[in-house]
Design an enzyme around this catalytic site. Structure first.
Site: not given
Length: 254
Positions: A28, A107, A125, A159
């Protein structure tokens, strides 16, 4: 930049000059220059919000709703972010053949935005810039998810194909690590001659084990991070300074 950091950057430049199959392992700290908040520092994301466990996400629609609320609350930071100096330097070294690949804990998609092709990047990740169905794997763009989320009083979308839960394509606490990504990361780590751990606190396992694995297989281990890590003592070179400054200075000396 003080004299000790300058000397360390010169040493790093010499390491980079001889690097032929390096691996960059990023965390990060690489993206804070781009405006992406980190997770563990004071004021970081996890100090403000306790992470939502994968099991809770699956079993509790209220937790799914909260996870999506948090994601969209961070949209301005993610959507407006551009690659920083560190991202661009790593993309440059990858294109020049000095790096065999990049393994990231991040990410945010900024490595891809800097020009790193997907086949040279391992996202341990996952990626928060899109979503997938956890049951069938169907991909969903975030704009669609957000429209559904906001149009139906913050109802969690399911979904369209199978009715399964839709989640950002990230790995949550309690969720199995992606097997293909882990295998590729191990392959790169074992074969590298230089392992650059950049902007990672090196406390999240199993990802934190890669620097140790690289060292055991004979690689030169370099750690660049603002704060000390528990693996500093085994590294060949440790630099605690701004990542962009360090990588730019090292590039100019090599």
């Amino acid at each position: 930049m003080d004299d000790d950091i300058k000397a360390a950057c010169t040493e790093l430049g010499a390491i980079l000059a001889g690097m032929r199959r390096g691996v960059a392992f990023t965390g990060a700290g690489l993206s804070t220059e781009s405006g992406i908040p980190d997770f563990r520092s004071p004021g970081g994301l996890w100090t403000r919000n306790k992470p939502i466990d994968y099991g809770a996400f699956l079993s509790d629609r209220a937790m799914r709703r909260e996870a999506w609320r948090r994601r969209f609350a961070m949209e301005e930071a993610f959507a407006g972010a551009a690659p920083g100096r560190g991202h661009r330097r790593l993309a440059q070294w990858l294109a020049g053949g000095q790096l065999a690949g990049i393994v990231t804990q991040n990410i945010d998609g900024l490595h891809q935005a800097s020009g790193v092709p997907d086949e040279r990047l391992v996202e341990l990740h996952g990626n928060t810039t899109y979503a997938t169905c956890l049951d069938c794997g169907e991909r969903y763009e975030l704009d669609w998810v957000r429209q559904r989320f906001e149009a139906h009083a913050l109802a969690v979308p399911d979904c369209l194909d199978c009715g399964g839960p839709i989640k950002t394509a990230t790995i949550s606490f309690g969720q199995p690590m992606p097997r293909t990504a882990m295998v590729r990361a191990h392959e790169l780590t074992r074969a590298c001659d230089v392992f650059l751990a950049i902007g990672s606190s090196l406390v999240v396992w199993p990802a934190a084990g890669f620097p140790v694995e690289a060292k055991r297989h004979g690689a030169t281990l370099v750690i660049i991070n603002r704060e000390p890590t528990e693996f500093d003592e085994i590294a060949d070179l440790v630099i605690h300074a701004d990542i962009g400054d360090v990588l730019d200075a090292a590039a100019e000396t090599k």
